[in-house]
Design an enzyme around this catalytic site. Sequence first.
Site, PDB file in Angstrom:
ATOM      1  N   ILE A  27      42.616  38.463  42.936  1.00  0.00           N
ATOM      2  CA  ILE A  27      42.051  37.576  41.929  1.00  0.00           C
ATOM      3  C   ILE A  27      40.581  37.406  42.285  1.00  0.00           C
ATOM      4  CG2 ILE A  27      44.162  36.380  41.246  1.00  0.00           C
ATOM      5  CD1 ILE A  27      43.481  34.192  43.251  1.00  0.00           C
ATOM      6  N   SER A  28      39.763  37.049  41.305  1.00  0.00           N
ATOM      7  CA  SER A  28      38.318  37.013  41.525  1.00  0.00           C
ATOM      8  C   SER A  28      37.839  35.772  42.251  1.00  0.00           C
ATOM      9  CB  SER A  28      37.588  37.136  40.181  1.00  0.00           C
ATOM     10  OG  SER A  28      37.906  38.375  39.595  1.00  0.00           O
ATOM     11  N   THR A  29      38.521  34.644  42.056  1.00  0.00           N
ATOM     12  CA  THR A  29      38.079  33.408  42.702  1.00  0.00           C
ATOM     13  C   THR A  29      39.267  32.679  43.309  1.00  0.00           C
ATOM     14  OG1 THR A  29      38.364  31.997  40.765  1.00  0.00           O
ATOM     15  CG2 THR A  29      36.235  33.131  40.970  1.00  0.00           C
ATOM     16  N   GLN A  31      41.600  30.732  40.853  1.00  0.00           N
ATOM     17  CA  GLN A  31      42.614  31.420  40.063  1.00  0.00           C
ATOM     18  C   GLN A  31      43.907  31.493  40.878  1.00  0.00           C
ATOM     19  OE1 GLN A  31      40.542  35.115  39.430  1.00  0.00           O
ATOM     20  NE2 GLN A  31      39.794  34.480  37.431  1.00  0.00           N
TER      21      GLN A  31
END
Length: 191
Positions: A8-10, A13
């Site tokens: 996941i990007s962050t 999330q």
Amino acid sequence: MKVGYVRISTKEQNTARQDLLMESLEVERVYTDKMSGKSQERPELHRMIDFVREGDSLTVESISRFARNTRDLLDLTATLDAKGVQFISKKESIDTSTPAGKFMLAVFGALAELERENILERQAEGIAIAKAEGRMKGRPKKAVDTFEAVYLAVKEGKLSATKAAKQLGLSRSTWYRKAREYEEEDPFIDL
């Protein structure tokens, strides 16, 4: 062994959707990164690549969870291929154990990169329009009424730069920038 990679990007999330997929596929070991995919410098990605061995399969939810550009995708899958590891992307139905799967990997990788570039381009256009219409002016500047007094206290050694920044409600980088700006306004201030 069935190995999975989740990204996941962050940290805000969550991985629930990808975790459920890995569970439903009976993946035995999952590596998870919570950071952008724009770089290959991801700790769990490296741990996974070090771990997998000949005969293993690596499953990802989609190509975009594994790599953000075609070059990285092809480099990573070439590394896996050299180790005798099969790459599977569920969303795109890619399985590199077949020649057609290898071909589709390259095609979908290029399409994923194109979509990412289109998103960035649309985002930049939206920001430019918002700025032109005066709706977006960047981060608001913090008012610093007592800057000079705090600055002088730092210069006299009565206060550290860190404490000065905190007292003024500024980050350290903003404190140093404002100090440079202040000194440029008055060239007689001795640093």
